[in-house]
Motif scaffolding. Structure first.
Motif, mmCIF file in Angstrom:
data_model
loop_
_atom_site.group_PDB
_atom_site.id
_atom_site.type_symbol
_atom_site.label_atom_id
_atom_site.label_comp_id
_atom_site.label_asym_id
_atom_site.label_seq_id
_atom_site.Cartn_x
_atom_site.Cartn_y
_atom_site.Cartn_z
ATOM 1 N N LEU A 5 -11.005 1.032 -1.123
ATOM 2 C CA LEU A 5 -10.749 1.459 0.247
ATOM 3 C C LEU A 5 -11.308 0.492 1.275
ATOM 4 N N VAL A 6 -12.417 -0.188 0.929
ATOM 5 C CA VAL A 6 -13.067 -1.107 1.861
ATOM 6 C C VAL A 6 -13.311 -2.433 1.143
ATOM 7 N N SER A 22 -0.207 -2.814 3.485
ATOM 8 C CA SER A 22 0.164 -1.868 4.547
ATOM 9 C C SER A 22 1.589 -1.350 4.412
ATOM 10 N N GLN A 23 2.363 -1.931 3.505
ATOM 11 C CA GLN A 23 3.688 -1.386 3.236
ATOM 12 C C GLN A 23 3.580 -0.009 2.575
ATOM 13 N N ASP A 24 2.478 0.226 1.869
ATOM 14 C CA ASP A 24 2.264 1.501 1.186
ATOM 15 C C ASP A 24 1.188 2.357 1.856
ATOM 16 N N THR A 25 0.130 1.696 2.342
ATOM 17 C CA THR A 25 -1.009 2.419 2.933
ATOM 18 C C THR A 25 -1.437 1.706 4.207
ATOM 19 N N GLN A 49 -15.451 6.478 8.360
ATOM 20 C CA GLN A 49 -14.212 7.161 8.736
ATOM 21 C C GLN A 49 -13.091 6.875 7.737
ATOM 22 N N VAL A 50 -13.005 5.644 7.271
ATOM 23 C CA VAL A 50 -11.972 5.282 6.293
ATOM 24 C C VAL A 50 -12.207 6.017 4.974
ATOM 25 N N LYS A 56 -6.100 7.588 2.456
ATOM 26 C CA LYS A 56 -4.895 7.511 3.290
ATOM 27 C C LYS A 56 -4.893 6.275 4.190
ATOM 28 N N VAL A 57 -6.062 5.629 4.286
ATOM 29 C CA VAL A 57 -6.212 4.415 5.095
ATOM 30 C C VAL A 57 -7.174 3.482 4.365
ATOM 31 N N LYS A 58 -6.969 2.180 4.500
ATOM 32 C CA LYS A 58 -7.877 1.202 3.912
ATOM 33 C C LYS A 58 -8.463 0.313 4.998
ATOM 34 N N LEU A 59 -9.608 -0.281 4.701
ATOM 35 C CA LEU A 59 -10.303 -1.145 5.645
ATOM 36 C C LEU A 59 -10.487 -2.530 5.050
#
Length: 299
Positions: A5-6, A22-25, A49-50, A56-59
């Motif tokens: 995720l990070v 970012s095409q997927d997430t 927060q990520v 659902k979001v990556k950093l």
């Protein structure tokens, strides 16, 4: 690597770590540097927060001292600078440190879990900042997007109508205001722009020569010929207001009310209130005019 995720990244890995991922997430990119104090505060808050978003979001973190390429391409001139990517394109972002409450909203918007009404308010605030910065085009886009998210957002509708009006598209501004129905029609900002439009009715074209404005000259002459002619004074006040000379219009209306407040079913007072509504409660024209009106009505 897709379950991480990070992560730290670089200019060389940007295509894989950000554009392709970012095409997927959705991917948040944090541009930082070791010497940047606010970066040290923002980064752990972003990571929290990520991680709280549960995948659902990556950093992705990029040290611009070691990797200045992508940051330069994106026009980063100060850090921290954060960009959100989705489907390979930047879709949101901000500069500088932010309160964690704002980061929560930022991640929620990106993950699709935000409240549409809250997201609309964020866009309205950004649109207003855009207007202050001299970007009416960007502001119009934000107002329009906010209205799509929350069709009952009066601030978004009024803001978009005002942008149209300021850009010379009066017909579109009128159409926007006339589309407001129900409670939206009574929203203070919608009412203000409606009054703004009504004050501009009958005004000459912006590029019309001043010396050809016979309507204004004739109205002024009528008042000069008979100062007690309150009908002529009302016509003159409306002509002044239509040309943006509202403080002068208020002077004539206050004079008329002082002479005979009930004349023509209080037409002067009603038109004065229209000016106040168009100006807004914080305007010096409104503040001074209301004070003077009160001194007459409650004397």
């Amino acid at each position: 690597m897709t379950d991480i995720l990070v992560k730290d990244s670089s200019d060389n890995a940007f295509m894989k770590d950000v554009i392709e991922t970012s095409q997927d997430t959705p991917v948040v990119v944090d541009f930082w540097a070791p010497w940047c104090g606010p970066c040290k505060t923002l980064m752990p808050a972003l990571e929290r927060q990520v991680k709280a978003a549960g995948g659902k979001v990556k950093l992705v973190k990029i040290n611009i001292d070691e990797n200045p390429g992508v940051a330069g391409q994106l026009g980063v001139r100060s850090i921290p600078a954060v960009f959100a990517f989705k489907d390979g394109k930047p879709v949101d972002g901000f500069m500088g440190a932010q309160p964690e409450s704002e980061l929560t909203k930022f991640i929620a918007r990106l993950s699709g879990e935000s409240d549409p009404k809250e997201e609309a308010e964020v866009l309205v605030a950004r649109a207003r900042d855009g207007l202050t910065a001299g970007d009416p085009g960007g502001a119009a886009q934000d107002f329009a997007q906010a209205l799509q998210l929350d069709p009952e957002n009066g601030s978004a509708l009024a803001g978009l109508a005002r942008v149209y009006l300021d850009m010379g598209n009066r017909d579109m501004a009128v159409e926007m205001v006339e589309s407001a129905t129900g409670p939206l029609a009574d929203h203070p900002e919608v009412a203000s722009i409606r009054s703004e439009l009504s004050l501009g009715e009958g005004a000459p074209e912006p590029d019309a020569p001043v010396e050809e404005d016979t309507e204004l000259r004739d109205a002024e002459a009528s008042v000069a010929a008979d100062e007690s002619n309150l009908d002529a004074r009302l016509i003159f006040a409306k002509a002044l207001a239509a040309r943006g000379r509202r403080a002068e219009a208020v002077d004539h209306l206050i004079y008329s009310i002082g002479r005979n407040r009930m004349h023509a079913d209080e037409a002067a007072r009603h038109f004065l209130l229209t000016i106040f509504e168009a100006e807004g409660p914080q305007s010096e024209v409104s503040i001074d005019g209301r004070r003077r009106l009160s001194s007459i009505l409650f004397a």
